[in-house]
Design an enzyme around this catalytic site. Structure first.
Site, PDB file in Angstrom:
ATOM      1  N   ASN A 290       4.445   6.762 -13.353  1.00 55.59           N
ATOM      2  CA  ASN A 290       5.054   8.088 -13.452  1.00 55.59           C
ATOM      3  C   ASN A 290       6.510   7.910 -13.859  1.00 55.59           C
ATOM      4  OD1 ASN A 290       2.727   9.473 -12.625  1.00 55.59           O
ATOM      5  ND2 ASN A 290       3.206   9.130 -10.464  1.00 55.59           N
TER       6      ASN A 290
ATOM      7  N   HIS B 145       7.610   1.524 -10.454  1.00 60.51           N
ATOM      8  CA  HIS B 145       6.442   1.040  -9.716  1.00 60.51           C
ATOM      9  C   HIS B 145       5.189   1.396 -10.497  1.00 60.51           C
ATOM     10  CE1 HIS B 145       7.788   4.971  -8.289  1.00 60.51           C
ATOM     11  NE2 HIS B 145       6.494   5.299  -8.177  1.00 60.51           N
TER      12      HIS B 145
ATOM     13  N   ARG C 244       0.831  -1.202   0.000  1.00 61.29           N
ATOM     14  CA  ARG C 244       0.000   0.000   0.000  1.00 61.29           C
ATOM     15  C   ARG C 244       0.868   1.256   0.000  1.00 61.29           C
ATOM     16  NH1 ARG C 244      -4.880  -1.874  -0.121  1.00 61.29           N
ATOM     17  NH2 ARG C 244      -5.396  -3.761   1.042  1.00 61.29           N
ATOM     18  N   ASP C 245       0.428   2.241  -0.797  1.00 58.73           N
ATOM     19  CA  ASP C 245       1.125   3.526  -0.822  1.00 58.73           C
ATOM     20  C   ASP C 245       1.006   4.182   0.550  1.00 58.73           C
ATOM     21  OD1 ASP C 245       2.012   5.615  -3.329  1.00 58.73           O
ATOM     22  OD2 ASP C 245       1.553   6.516  -1.377  1.00 58.73           O
ATOM     23  N   ILE C 246       2.081   4.766   1.021  1.00 61.90           N
ATOM     24  CA  ILE C 246       2.116   5.369   2.357  1.00 61.90           C
ATOM     25  C   ILE C 246       1.251   6.637   2.411  1.00 61.90           C
ATOM     26  CG2 ILE C 246       4.113   6.910   2.054  1.00 61.90           C
ATOM     27  CD1 ILE C 246       5.176   5.744   4.731  1.00 61.90           C
TER      28      ILE C 246
ATOM     29  N   GLU D   8       9.037  10.224  -8.253  1.00 65.50           N
ATOM     30  CA  GLU D   8       9.782  10.604  -7.042  1.00 65.50           C
ATOM     31  C   GLU D   8      10.700   9.489  -6.563  1.00 65.50           C
ATOM     32  OE1 GLU D   8       6.714  11.616  -4.279  1.00 65.50           O
ATOM     33  OE2 GLU D   8       6.245  13.520  -5.277  1.00 65.50           O
ATOM     34  N   VAL D   9      10.297   8.244  -6.803  1.00 62.53           N
ATOM     35  CA  VAL D   9      11.098   7.097  -6.376  1.00 62.53           C
ATOM     36  C   VAL D   9      11.581   6.385  -7.635  1.00 62.53           C
ATOM     37  CG1 VAL D   9      11.116   4.925  -5.115  1.00 62.53           C
ATOM     38  CG2 VAL D   9       9.769   6.858  -4.238  1.00 62.53           C
TER      39      VAL D   9
ATOM     40  N   HIS E 281       1.375   2.254 -10.080  1.00 61.90           N
ATOM     41  CA  HIS E 281       0.350   2.641  -9.108  1.00 61.90           C
ATOM     42  C   HIS E 281      -0.964   1.988  -9.543  1.00 61.90           C
ATOM     43  CE1 HIS E 281       2.456   6.310  -7.343  1.00 61.90           C
ATOM     44  NE2 HIS E 281       3.134   6.167  -8.473  1.00 61.90           N
TER      45      HIS E 281
END
Ligand code: AMP
Length: 115
Positions: A87, A100, A30-32, A95-96, A102
């Site tokens: 992204n 990944h 899960r996304d934080i 950003e990371v 989403h």
């Protein structure tokens, strides 16, 4: 593994995450900072910087797609639909820099991008 990579460290168990799905080659958690009722990140366990790098490894790319579909199914998103987002780079808002997907859903998501 890249020791400076946040998601490699999650794969290694060095940083906690709420894992919802795991295969020998992928991890989903899960996304934080969730942007919708369901917001799960699906990653290959091996380090690839972005979706362009992932595309050069077709087996890993297929595994990430299959895991994303399994997460969407398990989270009950396949009926009303959902969004799968990679992204990429600065304009893409990445950003990371461990690729990944989403998996986002659970409500109508509105326009694809801001105008
Ligand atoms: P992106 O902008 O596509 O690179 O997305 C990075 C995502 O990672 C953001 O949605 C963050 O909320 C999420 N994130 C950052 N750190 C963590 C973490 N430790 N566990 C889970 N999600 C995270």
């Amino acid at each position: 593994m890249d020791n400076d990579c946040l998601f490699c460290r999650i794969v290694a168990g060095e940083i906690p995450a709420t894992v919802v799905h795991e295969t020998p080659t992928t991890l989903a958690f899960r996304d934080i900072d969730p942007k919708a009722p369901v917001h799960v990140l699906v990653i290959p366990k091996t380090h690839h910087r972005d979706v362009v790098a992932l595309a050069a490894d077709p087996g890993a790319a297929a595994d990430v797609l299959a895991a994303s579909a399994a997460v969407a199914e398990a989270e009950g998103l396949t009926g009303d639909g959902f969004r799968l987002i990679f992204n990429t780079g600065s304009h893409g808002g990445q950003e990371v820099f461990h690729v990944h997907a989403h998996v986002v859903g659970g409500r109508p998501l509105g326009p694809m991008v801001a105008r």
